[in-house]
Write a protein that holds these residues in place. Structure first.
Motif, mmCIF file in Angstrom:
data_model
loop_
_atom_site.group_PDB
_atom_site.id
_atom_site.type_symbol
_atom_site.label_atom_id
_atom_site.label_comp_id
_atom_site.label_asym_id
_atom_site.label_seq_id
_atom_site.Cartn_x
_atom_site.Cartn_y
_atom_site.Cartn_z
ATOM 1 N N ILE A 240 0.835 -1.201 0.000
ATOM 2 C CA ILE A 240 0.000 0.000 0.000
ATOM 3 C C ILE A 240 0.872 1.255 0.000
ATOM 4 O O ILE A 240 0.514 2.274 -0.571
ATOM 5 N N LEU A 241 2.052 1.177 0.637
ATOM 6 C CA LEU A 241 2.945 2.340 0.598
ATOM 7 C C LEU A 241 3.393 2.590 -0.837
ATOM 8 O O LEU A 241 3.491 3.722 -1.292
ATOM 9 N N LEU A 242 3.644 1.500 -1.559
ATOM 10 C CA LEU A 242 4.027 1.642 -2.957
ATOM 11 C C LEU A 242 2.837 2.156 -3.766
ATOM 12 O O LEU A 242 2.946 3.110 -4.532
ATOM 13 N N PHE A 243 1.680 1.532 -3.569
ATOM 14 C CA PHE A 243 0.510 1.865 -4.379
ATOM 15 C C PHE A 243 0.052 3.287 -4.098
ATOM 16 O O PHE A 243 -0.186 4.078 -5.003
ATOM 17 N N ALA A 244 -0.065 3.622 -2.786
ATOM 18 C CA ALA A 244 -0.540 4.952 -2.419
ATOM 19 C C ALA A 244 0.534 5.991 -2.689
ATOM 20 O O ALA A 244 0.248 7.159 -2.895
ATOM 21 N N GLY A 245 1.795 5.540 -2.678
ATOM 22 C CA GLY A 245 2.899 6.490 -2.734
ATOM 23 C C GLY A 245 3.376 6.820 -4.120
ATOM 24 O O GLY A 245 4.191 7.709 -4.295
ATOM 25 N N PHE A 246 2.886 6.072 -5.144
ATOM 26 C CA PHE A 246 3.431 6.441 -6.443
ATOM 27 C C PHE A 246 2.408 7.085 -7.365
ATOM 28 O O PHE A 246 2.652 8.153 -7.900
ATOM 29 N N GLU A 247 1.210 6.507 -7.496
ATOM 30 C CA GLU A 247 0.299 7.089 -8.493
ATOM 31 C C GLU A 247 -0.174 8.478 -8.083
ATOM 32 O O GLU A 247 -0.350 9.361 -8.911
ATOM 33 N N THR A 248 -0.336 8.682 -6.777
ATOM 34 C CA THR A 248 -0.716 10.012 -6.312
ATOM 35 C C THR A 248 0.340 11.048 -6.696
ATOM 36 O O THR A 248 0.012 12.147 -7.136
ATOM 37 N N THR A 249 1.613 10.675 -6.548
ATOM 38 C CA THR A 249 2.687 11.634 -6.843
ATOM 39 C C THR A 249 2.856 11.826 -8.349
ATOM 40 O O THR A 249 3.143 12.935 -8.802
ATOM 41 N N VAL A 250 2.640 10.765 -9.119
ATOM 42 C CA VAL A 250 2.638 10.905 -10.591
ATOM 43 C C VAL A 250 1.641 11.995 -10.968
ATOM 44 O O VAL A 250 1.932 12.901 -11.758
ATOM 45 N N ASN A 251 0.440 11.911 -10.391
ATOM 46 C CA ASN A 251 -0.625 12.846 -10.749
ATOM 47 C C ASN A 251 -0.385 14.235 -10.184
ATOM 48 O O ASN A 251 -0.741 15.232 -10.820
ATOM 49 N N LEU A 252 0.224 14.325 -9.001
ATOM 50 C CA LEU A 252 0.544 15.641 -8.443
ATOM 51 C C LEU A 252 1.506 16.371 -9.378
ATOM 52 O O LEU A 252 1.311 17.548 -9.711
ATOM 53 N N ILE A 253 2.548 15.676 -9.838
ATOM 54 C CA ILE A 253 3.535 16.307 -10.723
ATOM 55 C C ILE A 253 2.911 16.595 -12.098
ATOM 56 O O ILE A 253 3.071 17.681 -12.662
ATOM 57 N N GLY A 254 2.151 15.619 -12.628
ATOM 58 C CA GLY A 254 1.540 15.786 -13.951
ATOM 59 C C GLY A 254 0.473 16.865 -13.960
ATOM 60 O O GLY A 254 0.537 17.816 -14.758
ATOM 61 N N ASN A 255 -0.508 16.754 -13.059
ATOM 62 C CA ASN A 255 -1.595 17.750 -13.009
ATOM 63 C C ASN A 255 -1.050 19.127 -12.649
ATOM 64 O O ASN A 255 -1.510 20.151 -13.173
ATOM 65 N N GLY A 256 -0.062 19.149 -11.739
ATOM 66 C CA GLY A 256 0.495 20.426 -11.293
ATOM 67 C C GLY A 256 1.231 21.144 -12.409
ATOM 68 O O GLY A 256 1.047 22.347 -12.635
ATOM 69 N N THR A 257 2.067 20.392 -13.142
ATOM 70 C CA THR A 257 2.802 20.994 -14.258
ATOM 71 C C THR A 257 1.828 21.464 -15.334
ATOM 72 O O THR A 257 1.972 22.561 -15.901
ATOM 73 N N TYR A 258 0.813 20.641 -15.609
ATOM 74 C CA TYR A 258 -0.193 20.997 -16.626
ATOM 75 C C TYR A 258 -0.919 22.288 -16.234
ATOM 76 O O TYR A 258 -1.115 23.184 -17.058
ATOM 77 N N ALA A 259 -1.295 22.405 -14.951
ATOM 78 C CA ALA A 259 -1.987 23.616 -14.495
ATOM 79 C C ALA A 259 -1.095 24.850 -14.675
ATOM 80 O O ALA A 259 -1.561 25.910 -15.115
ATOM 81 N N LEU A 260 0.197 24.702 -14.374
ATOM 82 C CA LEU A 260 1.114 25.845 -14.537
ATOM 83 C C LEU A 260 1.266 26.227 -16.005
ATOM 84 O O LEU A 260 1.328 27.411 -16.353
ATOM 85 N N ARG A 262 -0.913 25.983 -18.221
ATOM 86 C CA ARG A 262 -2.152 26.622 -18.673
ATOM 87 C C ARG A 262 -2.418 27.946 -17.958
ATOM 88 O O ARG A 262 -3.387 28.632 -18.280
ATOM 89 N N HIS A 263 -1.582 28.291 -16.995
ATOM 90 C CA HIS A 263 -1.714 29.569 -16.280
ATOM 91 C C HIS A 263 -0.367 30.274 -16.303
ATOM 92 O O HIS A 263 0.346 30.312 -15.294
ATOM 93 N N PRO A 264 0.006 30.823 -17.476
ATOM 94 C CA PRO A 264 1.362 31.370 -17.634
ATOM 95 C C PRO A 264 1.711 32.467 -16.622
ATOM 96 O O PRO A 264 2.866 32.599 -16.230
ATOM 97 N N ASP A 265 0.717 33.230 -16.187
ATOM 98 C CA ASP A 265 1.015 34.295 -15.214
ATOM 99 C C ASP A 265 1.485 33.695 -13.882
ATOM 100 O O ASP A 265 2.450 34.167 -13.275
ATOM 101 N N GLN A 266 0.808 32.635 -13.444
ATOM 102 C CA GLN A 266 1.189 31.982 -12.188
ATOM 103 C C GLN A 266 2.540 31.284 -12.322
ATOM 104 O O GLN A 266 3.375 31.328 -11.423
ATOM 105 N N ARG A 267 2.732 30.655 -13.458
ATOM 106 C CA ARG A 267 4.006 29.959 -13.706
ATOM 107 C C ARG A 267 5.160 30.953 -13.710
ATOM 108 O O ARG A 267 6.225 30.693 -13.147
#
Length: 418
Positions: A240-260, A262-267
Motif C-alpha cells: 500500500i505504501l508503494l501503491f498509495a505512494g506512487f500514483e498520487t505523486t505521478v498525478n501531483l507532478i503531472g496535473n500540477g505541471t499541466y496547471a502551470l 495553462r496559467h502562464p502568469d502563475q508559472r
C-alpha cells in the motif's frame, strides 16, 4: 402541482466528464450535495461534494474503511477497493482497516515518514529528479508523464522501502501496468499486483537475514519487538505504501505541471520567485496545485456501519460513501474564488491528503517530491511549453485517481548536468 425547475443531474464518469469534472461537481454541490449514483462498475454509492460534509465524513468513525461492511451482494464485493488486492491476499492494509488494527499498523509505519526522515531523503529525490531530466533534456521534447512524473516516485519509494536497485525496473513495469489499466480490465492489474505480492514476500524473507535502515527492515524490526506484524500485514503494508505512494505523486507532478502551463502568469510568478532564491511561493504553490486539480479525485471507499445522516441525507447501513475531494476543494463556501489558481493562497485547508485518522501518511514525502520535480523542471527548462492542444489530452479512466495519460512538452534542448 408545482413544477420542478431543477435541471437533471449532469452525466458523470463519461470521457467528457473526465477531462473536466468541475462543472458537474459544482452542479452537485448546489443541487444534490449528497447524491446517490450508479458507478461504472455497477455498484451504487453516495457522492459527498460539499467541503463541510466531506470533512465531517472523512473523520466519521461510523464510516468504516473495511469492505466487510458493504451490504452489496457477492458480485459487488470484488468491485470496491484496489483491483487484485483481494486475490493476492493484500487486504490487511491501512486503507481497508479501522481502529484498533489501523492505529497499531499506522503507528508502526509512521516512524518512516517523520519530517526528519523525509528531509534526509531530499538529496536522493533531487538526484533522481536531475537524472530523469538528463534523460530527455537534449531532445527538446518529452512526455512528462512517462519520462518524468511516473518514474520519479517509483524509484523514490523503492529506495525508501529497500528494494535493491537491480530489481527496481521490475517494479516500474508492474506499476506501469497498474497505471495503464487503472480504469480498464482488472485482470492485468491483478496479475501485476500478484507479482508484486510474491516479490515483496521474498524480499521480506531476504531482509530478515540482513536488516538495513530501509522501511521494510523497520517493519520487520517492529514486528520482531512484539508488535506482531504478520508477514501478510508486512507485505500488505509495503504494497500500500508503494501503491498509495506512487500514483498520487505521478498525478501531483503531472496535473500540477499541466496547471502551470495553462496559467502562464502563475508559472511566471513561480519562476521569478525561484530565480530570486525565494522558496516560499513553491511551498504554498504545491498546496494550491493540490487543491486546484489534485491527484486524488475521490477519497477511497467508506461503508456506513449504521444508519446515519450526512448533509441532511439519510444513508443506510451498508451503503458505500465516496467523498469527492475534487468537489470539496472547489467549494465557494470554503475557498474564495475556488476556480482560480492562486499559488500564494494562504487560507488553504484543502482535503487533498484527506482528513482524520486516515490523513495521508506520505504527505511530507509527496510534498518533497512535488516541490523538487516542479521547481527543477522550471529552473532547468525555463521555456517549457505544452506540445498538444488541451482538448486532445486524455485523462486516465478509473474512479479514485485523477491524472493525465500523457503530457507532451517541448523546450529548447540543453546539455545534461553530468
Amino acid at each position: 402541482m408545482h413544477e420542478n425547475h431543477t435541471p437533471p443531474a449532469p452525466p458523470l464518469f463519461t470521457w467528457e466528464f473526465a477531462s473536466d469534472p468541475y462543472p458537474a461537481y459544482a452542479w452537485l454541490r448546489e443541487h444534490a450535495p449528497v447524491h446517490r449514483t450508479e458507478l461504472p462498475s455497477g455498484v451504487e454509492a453516495w457522492l459527498v461534494t460539499r467541503y463541510a460534509d466531506a470533512r465531517q465524513a472523512l473523520a466519521d468513525q461510523r464510516l468504516s474503511k473495511n469492505p466487510v461492511h458493504h451490504s452489496e451482494s457477492a458480485h459487488g464485493k470484488g468491485k470496491v477497493g484496489i483491483p487484485g488486492e483481494r486475490s493476492a491476499n493484500l487486504m490487511t492494509h491501512l486503507l481497508n482497516i479501522d481502529p484498533p488494527d489501523h492505529t497499531r499498523l499506522r503507528r508502526l509505519v509512521s516512524k518512516a515518514f517523520t519530517p526528519r526522515r523525509v528531509a534526509e531523503f531530499a538529496p536522493r529525490v533531487q538526484e533522481l529528479t536531475d537524472q530523469l531530466i538528463d534523460g530527455f533534456v537534449e531532445k527538446g521534447e518529452a512526455d512528462l508523464i512517462h519520462e518524468f512524473a511516473f518514474p520519479l516516485p517509483i524509484y523514490a519509494i523503492c529506495d525508501m522501502l529497500g528494494v535493491p536497485r537491480e530489481d527496481q525496473d521490475d517494479f516500474r513495469d508492474w506499476a506501469g501496468m497498474m497505471i495503464r489499466h487503472g480504469g480498464g480490465p482488472r485482470g492485468g492489474v491483478a496479475r501485476s499486483v500478484k507479482k508484486m505480492r510474491t516479490y515483496l514476500a521474498e524480499l521480506i524473507h531476504r531482509k530478515r537475514e540482513d536488516l538495513g535502515e530501509d522501511l521494510i527492515s523497520g517493519l520487520i524490526r517492529a514486528s520482531d519487538h512484539g508488535e506482531h506484524l504478520t508477514e501478510n500485514e508486512a507485505a500488505a503494508m509495503a504494497f500500500i505504501l508503494l501503491f498509495a505512494g506512487f500514483e498520487t505523486t505521478v498525478n501531483l507532478i503531472g496535473n500540477g505541471t499541466y496547471a502551470l502551463l495553462r496559467h502562464p502568469d502563475q508559472r511566471e510568478r513561480l519562476q521569478n520567485a525561484l530565480a530570486d532564491g525565494d522558496e516560499s511561493l513553491l511551498a504554498t504553490g504545491i498546496e494550491e496545485l493540490l487543491r486546484y486539480d489534485g491527484p486524488v479525485e475521490l477519497a477511497t471507499w467508506r461503508f456506513a456501519t449504521q444508519d446515519l445522516t450526512i448533509g441532511g441525507q439519510r444513508i443506510a447501513e451498508g451503503d458505500p460513501v465516496l467523498v469527492v475531494l475534487a468537489a470539496a476543494d472547489r467549494d465557494p463556501e470554503r475557498f474564495t474564488d475556488p476556480d482560480t489558481l492562486d499559488l500564494s493562497r494562504r487560507d488553504n485547508q484543502h482535503l487533498g491528503y484527506g482528513h482524520g485518522i486516515h490523513y495521508c501518511l506520505g504527505a511530507p514525502l509527496a510534498r518533497l517530491e512535488g516541490q523538487a520535480a516542479i521547481a527543477t523542471l522550471l529552473r532547468r527548462l525555463p521555456d517549457l511549453s505544452l506540445a498538444a492542444e488541451p482538448g486532445d489530452l486524455r485523462w486516465r479512466g478509473g474512479l479514485i485517481m485523477r491524472g493525465l495519460r500523457t503530457l507532451p512538452v517541448e523546450f529548447t534542448p540543453k546539455s545534461p548536468l553530468v
